[in-house]
Design a protein around this motif. Structure first.
Motif, mmCIF file in Angstrom:
data_model
loop_
_atom_site.group_PDB
_atom_site.id
_atom_site.type_symbol
_atom_site.label_atom_id
_atom_site.label_comp_id
_atom_site.label_asym_id
_atom_site.label_seq_id
_atom_site.Cartn_x
_atom_site.Cartn_y
_atom_site.Cartn_z
ATOM 1 N N UNK A 1 0.935 -1.348 -0.096
ATOM 2 C CA UNK A 1 -0.012 -0.066 -0.153
ATOM 3 C C UNK A 1 0.969 1.197 0.066
ATOM 4 N N UNK A 2 1.911 1.291 0.656
ATOM 5 C CA UNK A 2 2.713 2.341 0.861
ATOM 6 C C UNK A 2 3.392 2.644 -0.593
ATOM 7 N N UNK A 3 3.884 1.706 -1.178
ATOM 8 C CA UNK A 3 4.638 2.054 -2.338
ATOM 9 C C UNK A 3 3.410 2.501 -3.553
ATOM 10 N N UNK A 4 2.110 1.761 -3.384
ATOM 11 C CA UNK A 4 1.140 2.176 -4.017
ATOM 12 C C UNK A 4 0.827 3.540 -4.187
ATOM 13 N N UNK A 5 0.632 4.078 -2.895
ATOM 14 C CA UNK A 5 0.318 5.658 -2.957
ATOM 15 C C UNK A 5 1.432 6.300 -3.171
ATOM 16 N N UNK A 6 2.841 6.047 -3.090
ATOM 17 C CA UNK A 6 4.063 6.916 -3.450
ATOM 18 C C UNK A 6 3.974 6.691 -4.807
ATOM 19 N N UNK A 7 3.878 5.914 -5.668
ATOM 20 C CA UNK A 7 4.048 5.806 -7.132
ATOM 21 C C UNK A 7 2.766 6.407 -7.809
ATOM 22 N N UNK A 8 1.610 6.268 -7.306
ATOM 23 C CA UNK A 8 0.418 6.640 -8.135
ATOM 24 C C UNK A 8 -0.157 7.888 -7.564
ATOM 25 N N UNK A 9 0.340 8.600 -6.192
ATOM 26 C CA UNK A 9 -0.277 9.754 -5.813
ATOM 27 C C UNK A 9 0.943 10.601 -5.260
ATOM 28 N N UNK A 10 1.972 10.047 -4.828
ATOM 29 C CA UNK A 10 2.996 10.898 -4.106
ATOM 30 C C UNK A 10 3.780 11.797 -5.446
ATOM 31 N N UNK A 11 4.237 10.659 -6.018
ATOM 32 C CA UNK A 11 5.074 11.043 -7.041
ATOM 33 C C UNK A 11 4.236 12.025 -8.287
ATOM 34 N N UNK B 1 1.896 14.019 -7.667
ATOM 35 C CA UNK B 1 1.619 15.146 -6.883
ATOM 36 C C UNK B 1 3.120 16.263 -6.822
ATOM 37 N N UNK B 2 4.198 15.666 -7.366
ATOM 38 C CA UNK B 2 5.451 16.325 -7.315
ATOM 39 C C UNK B 2 6.554 15.790 -6.365
ATOM 40 N N UNK B 3 5.901 14.836 -5.699
ATOM 41 C CA UNK B 3 6.845 14.123 -4.551
ATOM 42 C C UNK B 3 7.660 15.113 -3.759
ATOM 43 N N UNK C 1 5.924 19.320 2.406
ATOM 44 C CA UNK C 1 5.103 18.941 3.635
ATOM 45 C C UNK C 1 3.606 18.759 3.106
ATOM 46 N N UNK C 2 3.275 19.351 2.259
ATOM 47 C CA UNK C 2 1.854 19.098 1.635
ATOM 48 C C UNK C 2 1.562 17.869 1.313
ATOM 49 N N UNK C 3 2.547 17.199 0.268
ATOM 50 C CA UNK C 3 2.538 15.931 -0.313
ATOM 51 C C UNK C 3 2.352 14.877 0.777
ATOM 52 N N UNK C 4 3.312 15.057 1.951
ATOM 53 C CA UNK C 4 3.355 13.863 2.898
ATOM 54 C C UNK C 4 2.103 13.943 3.680
#
Length: 486
Positions: free
Chosen positions: A289-299, A301-303, A312-315
């Motif tokens: 789940x953590x890597x799913x959110x990292x690859x499909x949402x966090x990155x 958004x700009x990572x 801070x916002x993305x985190x």
């Protein structure tokens, strides 16, 4: 169907025998069998929701094919949006509709206005959060041209509904799991033995550790007003082992079961309670789940490429969404927000990737510094678990307030329901200590009980027999897997 049930103990050998002895290692026949078995497995819980998973599968199979054949960027984007709308729309309807309408009504009570809303009397389909994210990974990766769309509907339906990891993960990527349905699979004895070892340790985690911890944790959380700070902390510690044993145990059984059929699933837990900071914890907890959110949402958004505000916002977005993914209650959002608050200082000081190796690498014991770091990190995680487990945010704060008072220096106790007798489960605490010792020796490996493979055959099988006997002799009252509700 539960992994720790008699039904599954009958179901698994039947499917295994049919898979290897009746399909004659024919890929098409194997995949058809797995698809049928997966639908039986899921329909055992409630056959009515088979139509839901079939509908979701058909939509993404069709949209994936269409995206693959479409050149126009705008058309491709609209097709992706259609997939997101359908999948997230179904997830929102079944999981979050009542939460939103009730929160909306409660917001108006602040102004002295009462609004009556109609709740939907619907049952949350087991595993909908997991298979929704799995199908979304397919359409997103096809859209990004990381994966060619499949033309075989059986392969795709089997990928979405693969029964070992269907209802509680790991959340597999299409780029990793789908190709395994498209290539030949042959029985490998060593792989099957490794799978059985994974299943054995997963059952131990679930039946002996998680289910027994649930008994004590439930007593404390259901009667939190009756306990001093040290007892509340003990109850939170029991819950921390309950949720870890429950969820990582399910993942171990899922990974082991998949290995019996020639599939490799990703590691979902990497001994998170041995983490030295909260960033390391989240690299080791619910990895899929953590890597799913990292690859499909966090990155997307700009990572971490932007300025401080963007980081801070993305985190915060990632942790809040992760909390909300777990359930439709403000407690989960508070849990996510608290973990974000834990994480931000490490991010700002650029120390969020300080501990990338395994703790006490090439050493038997950790240093005093590492021991202190693990202790502080674990305590922070336990405090956060209070929000995850408590009925309301108010209850969580009341428990935390009691923990941070002088009553925390008192002797911890648990009041046995019905008798009023104070009990302290010393024997079970010993079993947790043994469990942690085994996990510590296993911490450098990706599969369970791997160090025991270096022992002589007779010693090794005596250990396996001991674990098996303990499952029958020391099992707790049967509890549904926690993550079934997500």
């Amino acid at each position: 169907m539960l992994f720790n049930s008699i039904e599954f103990a009958i179901f698994l050998p039947i499917v295994f025998i049919l898979y290897w002895f009746c399909t004659k290692e024919n890929i098409k026949a194997q995949n058809i069998l797995l698809l049928i078995a997966s639908y039986v497995f899921y329909g055992w819980w409630d056959w009515r929701f088979l139509s839901l998973i079939a509908f979701s599968s058909f939509i993404d199979f069709s949209i994936g094919k269409k995206i693959g054949k479409t050149v126009d960027p705008k058309a491709r984007k609209w097709l992706l949006k259609a997939s997101l709308f359908v999948n997230l729309g179904l997830l929102g309807l079944f999981k979050y509709y009542n939460f939103f309408v009730e929160s909306f009504a409660e917001a108006f009570t602040i102004f002295g206005t009462t609004i009556h809303v109609d709740r939907l009397n619907i049952v949350l389909p087991v595993g909908i959060s997991f298979y929704t994210f799995q199908t979304l990974s397919y359409t997103i990766d096809v859209y990004k041209r990381k994966l060619e769309p499949t033309e075989n509907i059986v392969d795709f339906f089997a990928f979405v509904s693969f029964f070992p990891q269907l209802v509680a993960g790991p959340i597999e990527r299409a780029t990793h799991l789908l190709p395994q349905f498209q290539r030949s699979r042959y029985f490998e004895y060593d792989k099957a033995v490794d799978g059985m070892r994974q299943i054995l340790w997963g059952l131990f985690k679930k039946v002996v550790i998680a289910d027994n911890c649930a008994f004590y944790a439930n007593i404390v959380f259901n009667n939190y007003e009756d306990y001093n700070g040290s007892s509340l902390l003990l109850g939170a510690i029991f819950f921390s082992f309950q949720i870890y044993g429950d969820f990582s145990g399910y993942s171990d059984i899922a990974i082991g079961t998949a290995r019996l059929f020639g599939f490799d699933l990703m590691q979902n837990f990497a001994f998170p309670y041995f983490s030295r900071d909260i960033a390391e914890f989240w690299r080791r907890w619910h990895i899929s789940l953590s890597t799913w959110f990292r690859d499909y949402l966090y990155i997307p958004l700009g990572g971490s490429k932007g300025g401080t505000w963007m980081k801070v916002r993305n985190t915060f977005i990632i942790f809040l969404v992760s909390g909300f993914w777990h359930g439709s209650n403000w407690t989960f959002i508070a849990w996510g927000a608290l973990n974000a608050i834990y994480f931000i200082p490490l991010l700002l000081m650029k120390r969020n990737r300080s501990n990338m190796d395994v703790v006490a690498q090439d050493r038997l014991l950790p240093s005093l510094k590492e021991l202190f770091q693990m202790g502080i990190t674990y305590f922070m995680v336990v405090i956060a678990w209070l929000f995850f487990r408590a009925e309301t945010i108010k209850v969580a704060f009341e428990m935390i307030e009691a923990i941070f008072t002088f009553s925390n220096f008192g002797t911890p106790y648990i009041i046995e329901e019905g008798t009023g007798i104070h009990i302290l489960p010393k024997k079970f605490l010993l079993s947790i200590l043994i469990f942690l010792t085994v996990e510590w020796y296993d911490r450098t490996n990706t599969t369970s009980l791997e160090p025991f493979t270096l022992l002589s055959k007779y010693v090794r099988w005596c250990i396996y027999l001991g674990i098996g006997l303990s499952i029958f002799l020391f099992k707790g009252n049967e509890q549904t897997f926690i993550y079934f509700q997500f």
